[in-house]
Design an enzyme around this catalytic site. Structure first.
Site, mmCIF file in Angstrom:
data_model
loop_
_atom_site.group_PDB
_atom_site.id
_atom_site.type_symbol
_atom_site.label_atom_id
_atom_site.label_comp_id
_atom_site.label_asym_id
_atom_site.label_seq_id
_atom_site.Cartn_x
_atom_site.Cartn_y
_atom_site.Cartn_z
ATOM 1 C CE LYS A 25 -2.062 4.162 3.254
ATOM 2 N NZ LYS A 25 -3.411 3.569 3.120
ATOM 3 C CE LYS A 69 -8.143 -4.065 -4.303
ATOM 4 N NZ LYS A 69 -7.248 -2.908 -4.531
ATOM 5 C CE LYS A 102 -1.775 -1.725 3.977
ATOM 6 N NZ LYS A 102 -3.220 -1.792 3.952
ATOM 7 N NE ARG A 103 1.630 6.563 -2.384
ATOM 8 C CZ ARG A 103 1.475 7.646 -3.139
ATOM 9 N NH1 ARG A 103 0.683 7.606 -4.195
ATOM 10 N NH2 ARG A 103 2.115 8.753 -2.861
ATOM 11 C CB THR A 127 -10.080 -1.320 -1.048
ATOM 12 O OG1 THR A 127 -9.004 -0.482 -1.453
ATOM 13 C CG2 THR A 127 -11.322 -0.471 -0.825
HETATM 14 C C1 26W Z 1 -5.344 16.614 -1.248
HETATM 15 C C2 26W Z 1 -4.437 15.435 -1.222
HETATM 16 C C3 26W Z 1 -5.173 14.173 -1.048
HETATM 17 C C4 26W Z 1 -5.098 13.196 -2.027
HETATM 18 C C5 26W Z 1 -5.782 12.013 -1.880
HETATM 19 C C6 26W Z 1 -5.923 13.955 0.077
HETATM 20 C C7 26W Z 1 -6.605 12.785 0.224
HETATM 21 C C8 26W Z 1 -6.540 11.821 -0.754
HETATM 22 C C9 26W Z 1 -7.329 10.547 -0.638
HETATM 23 C C10 26W Z 1 -8.669 10.821 -0.014
HETATM 24 C C11 26W Z 1 -6.569 9.499 0.110
HETATM 25 C C12 26W Z 1 -7.159 8.155 -0.091
HETATM 26 O O1 26W Z 1 -6.914 7.510 -1.086
HETATM 27 N N1 26W Z 1 -7.927 7.677 0.885
HETATM 28 C C13 26W Z 1 -8.273 6.278 0.912
HETATM 29 O O2 26W Z 1 -9.529 6.072 0.295
HETATM 30 C C14 26W Z 1 -9.821 4.679 0.217
HETATM 31 C C15 26W Z 1 -11.105 4.520 -0.565
HETATM 32 O O3 26W Z 1 -12.175 4.976 0.171
HETATM 33 C C16 26W Z 1 -9.900 4.062 1.601
HETATM 34 O O4 26W Z 1 -10.096 2.682 1.483
HETATM 35 C C17 26W Z 1 -8.609 4.334 2.373
HETATM 36 O O5 26W Z 1 -8.733 3.880 3.705
HETATM 37 C C18 26W Z 1 -8.287 5.806 2.348
HETATM 38 O O6 26W Z 1 -7.019 6.053 2.931
#
Ligand code: 26W
Length: 823
Positions: free
Chosen positions: A562, A671, A556-557, A667
């Protein structure tokens, strides 16, 4: 004549071959004598694209004709991965293509492997959008995605000397899956001024003018549903200098360079995906991207609506727009601007249309991820929108004041405008005010947003505006495509593949959890998938891992919340324990392969330190002759969707160990379990609901609970951090240079010692004990198999199809539209 000549697409091997060969010879201009795998991929992809586009046309025609409500999913990220395999499986012609390719001398797997991932996303949020598109099409919902066509997707990660190095991902040189729509363009304005005048009725009118114009060009990507002719559309916008803007005056007067420079400036808007995940940096270009994409999409949506000649009040009955996080929040003031300034509706009528049209999904509670834009920046770039936002806020605050006349602080707490210096626009608050529903992505997360960051808004609007839709994944890609053998085994027991469209049918395999033959087959499939991953690891890292070992995976990232640091500290702890054993004792230990993968945002120093430590630990452990197969530590370079398809089916244990209350859903946890792996995890995000579904005997939970995290942090601040004894030994080993110069990792250990904001030390002992209990559980293979089979059987809830049905019913109020099956 049209009917007689219109294409219908191949159905058998011969027709597939002739379509592919025709494309190789004409579209690609290659002869069969120099047809390599690349050309075979190109010919196959183009043959399937032709098929998809026929269904695409029929679907769009039928949806336009039916004139029912449509869904628009606005997302800055669509992490689609590869398209060919998915297209073949969804259309149901993979076997036909395999046979045809074999005739031409190619292996299907090699051909599929040529394709580059469409990596227009960072992580969970972008992949969720891709799964939702698959489900929307598979369930026959009339739905479009809208996004940006980045020239560079998420960077390619290389590991050089143990460090992450970012390489640009230029993915567009051959992309057979998109159709440029040269006729679909929208001119988008930036900067400029607002002029006011009174019209003949004395009504004040605002005109936004004299700005810079950039053109949005549409590129369409067909989204095939599984086992249905429904083929939806993903429309991606690309920026170009407006044709009038490519200034011929300048061009002729010798300012050629300036003219080209303007051109490049315009193209910059859609040039690159911002690689931050869960961090808002407030960059002007990012705001430009957001407006460019929102404005182009809304213009397109409004244009389509106007063709139907319906009254404006019908707009929310015809159109549902879902905002994937706050990134598209500017769509709210933009629609209000279109309705009021351009269409002449009064404010209140327009506003009720806006609110009834939008829904907002929140994906994170982390403060540093909540978007805010500075008022001066918006003022400069979007002067009319700033006025509208202030007006929205005024109406909203007046309402709040009327409803809570005694709560003086309330107004400043909930104001869309934060009274800081400079003032900031809080995008999440704007999104809530401008939507009729707000949802979180797992139960705990949806509860948390209601009790923390959005608490006041629950008071203001009531509980009903806030809801939960727990995330899901598409079983087409994440079971059938990634793990065809398991899918086949399940189908053999269930009498077909219906479970791919109704995942709850999986419960029927629970009856086979104790069936000897079934267990054996299930086990063999897991072993084969582990062998496939072991081969991949050997090919890419040179390290040989034993497929019989326990595969422990965290991909994951990379992010402190995390807690990959918890994992790698645990690995070091294990290594120290192994080193302290006699060879006989060591032999008795359960062999383990610890596998990591994931990208760090390029500016995220701490995340890069974690990657470096994992790689250095791997270098030491993997080359330690005393250790051998007892422990291997692998970092998989450039983790992405197509790699996840190899990784997810190959775990025994996967790690989802975020500090409780920080991972909105997750998610990949879904998987891994769906593919017959168990989880070590915290009580966080969807782990909690996975536990409820599969049973707590089938998951390894540990660690402090979300409700206690704040207290523990408080203790850390006032009483100092307690470093766990085992963790202290790990830190000593790092400080003594066991994994290279300790300075390299001091930031990583210091942050635990000084704050332990992520509870790495507080959760360390429980984590290690739980890992030990996993060793014990894994030794009993029969019981382990029982657990994994039961878990797979109980994963039906986590299909993205269920998510889409919930959104459709609770938020969008849309119905599916079946077309008649292809004859
Ligand atoms: C503004 C910068 C930025 C970029 C991306 C802020 C926030 C995000 C996303 C909201 C981060 C993200 O990918 N969140 C993830 O979303 C998934 C789908 O709902 C969740 O399963 C993850 O727990 C959540 O970290």
């Amino acid at each position: 004549a049209w009917k007689k000549h219109s294409a219908s697409g191949f159905k058998n091997k011969e027709d597939f071959e002739s379509a592919a060969i025709r494309h190789i010879e004409t579209t690609l201009a290659r002869s069969l004598y120099n047809c390599d795998e690349g050309a075979a991929y190109g010919g196959t992809a183009l043959a399937f694209r032709d098929r998809l586009i026929i269904d695409w046309n029929k679907t769009q025609q039928s949806h336009t004709f039916a004139d029912q409500k449509r869904v628009y999913y606005l997302s800055l990220e669509f992490l689609m991965g590869r398209a060919l395999d998915n297209a073949m499986l969804n259309v149901g012609l993979k076997d036909v293509a395999r046979d045809g390719l074999a005739d031409l001398g190619f292996r299907m797997e090699d051909v599929i492997g040529i394709e580059r991932d469409a990596a227009l996303g960072n992580g969970g949020l972008g992949r969720l959008a891709a799964c939702f598109l698959d489900s929307l099409a598979s369930l026959d919902y009339p739905a479009w995605g809208y996004g940006l066509r980045y020239r560079y997707g998420i960077f390619k990660q290389e590991i050089i000397n143990g460090y992450q190095v970012e390489v640009p991902d230029y993915w567009l040189d051959f992309n057979p899956w998109e159709f440029p729509r040269h006729d679909v363009t929208v001119d988008i304005q930036f900067y400029g001024h607002v002029r006011k005048y009174n019209d003949e009725n004395g009504r004040q009118v605002s005109v936004w003018e004299n700005g810079e114009i950039v053109t949005a060009n549409a590129y369409d990507v067909p989204i095939p549903g599984y086992n249905t002719p429904t083929t939806n559309n993903l429309r991606l916008w690309s920026s170009k200098a407006a044709s009038g803007e490519f200034d011929f005056q300048k061009f002729n007067s010798g300012e050629y360079e300036q003219s080209v420079h303007d051109q490049m400036r315009a193209e910059t808007i859609s040039a690159v995906l911002y690689p931050n995940d869960n961090l808002d940096r407030g960059k002007e270009l990012r705001l430009k991207q957001q407006y460019f994409w929102c404005a182009a999409s809304l213009h397109d949506i409004v244009r389509r609506f106007k063709k139907s000649k319906k009254a404006w009040k019908e707009f929310p009955n015809q159109i549902a727009i879902q905002l994937n996080d706050t990134h598209p929040t500017l769509a709210i003031p933009e629609l209000q601007r279109i309705l009021v300034d351009e269409e002449g509706l009064d404010w209140d009528t327009a506003w009720s249309i806006v609110v009834n049209t939008f829904g907002y999904t929140n994906h994170t509670v982390m403060a540093e991820a909540l978007e805010k834009w500075s008022v001066p920046l918006i003022q400069h770039l979007l002067p009319r929108h700033l006025e509208i936002i202030y007006e929205i806020n005024l109406h909203f605050l007046q309402y709040v004041e009327r409803t809570f006349p005694k709560d003086r602080d309330m107004l400043s707490r909930v104001s869309i405008v934060e009274e800081s210096n400079p003032k900031m626009i809080r995008m999440a608050f704007l999104a809530i005010v401008g939507s009729h529903k707000v949802n979180g992505v797992a139960e705990l997360h949806s509860d948390l947003i209601k009790t923390t960051i959005f608490k006041d808004f629950v008071k203001i609007y009531g509980q009903d505006k806030f809801t939960n839709v727990t995330n899901g994944i598409t079983p087409r890609r994440w079971l059938h495509q990634a793990n065809p053998k398991l899918s086949e085994l399940i189908a053999s027991k269930l009498g077909g593949y219906d479970f791919l469209k109704d995942l709850t049918l999986l419960h029927k395999i629970e009856a086979y959890a104790d069936d000897k033959q079934f267990r054996k087959a299930f086990q063999d499939i897991k072993y084969a998938n582990k062998t496939r991953l072991a081969n991949y690891i050997k090919d890419t890292t040179g390290v040989k891992v034993n497929p019989a070992a326990l595969f422990d995976i965290q991909v994951k990232r990379i992010h402190e919340y995390k807690r990959q640091q918890l994992n790698i500290f645990g690995v070091i702890h294990r290594y120290l324990a192994l080193k302290a054993m006699s060879p006989e004792e060591r032999k008795k230990m359960q062999p383990r392969v610890s596998i990591f993968g994931g990208k760090a945002a390029p500016g995220y120093w701490m995340a890069k330190c974690i990657i470096h430590l994992v790689n250095e630990v791997g270098r030491v452990v993997n080359n330690d002759p005393e250790i051998g197969d007892a422990l291997k530590v692998i970092f998989i370079e450039d983790y992405n969707v197509s790699k996840c398809e190899i990784i997810a089916p190959a775990s025994d244990i996967s790690e989802h160990i975020s500090t409780a209350g920080t991972e909105a859903s997750g998610t990949s946890n879904m998987k891994f379990v769906l593919n017959g792996g168990l989880i070590i995890g915290t009580c966080d995000g969807a782990n909690i609901e996975i536990t409820r579904e599969i049973g707590e005997d089938n998951i390894f939970l540990f660690g402090n609970l979300a409700e206690d995290v704040e207290d523990i942090r408080h203790q850390h601040t006032y009483e100092g951090v307690l470093i766990d004894d085992g963790l202290q030994k790990v830190f000593d080993a790092i400080h003594n240079g066991m994994f290279g110069h300790s300075d390299e990792f001091s930031a990583l250990t210091n942050t635990v010692v000084n704050h332990d904001h992520w509870l790495t030390s507080a959760d360390f002992e429980a984590y290690c004990k739980t890992q030990d209990s996993i060793d014990v559980a894994f030794k009993d293979q029969e019981s382990w198999l029982h657990k994994t089979i039961i878990s797979v059987a109980r994963m039906g809830f986590f299909t993205a199809d269920r998510c889409i049905e919930e959104y459709a019913e609770m938020i969008w109020n849309v119905e599916p539209q079946k077309m008649k099956q292809n004859g």
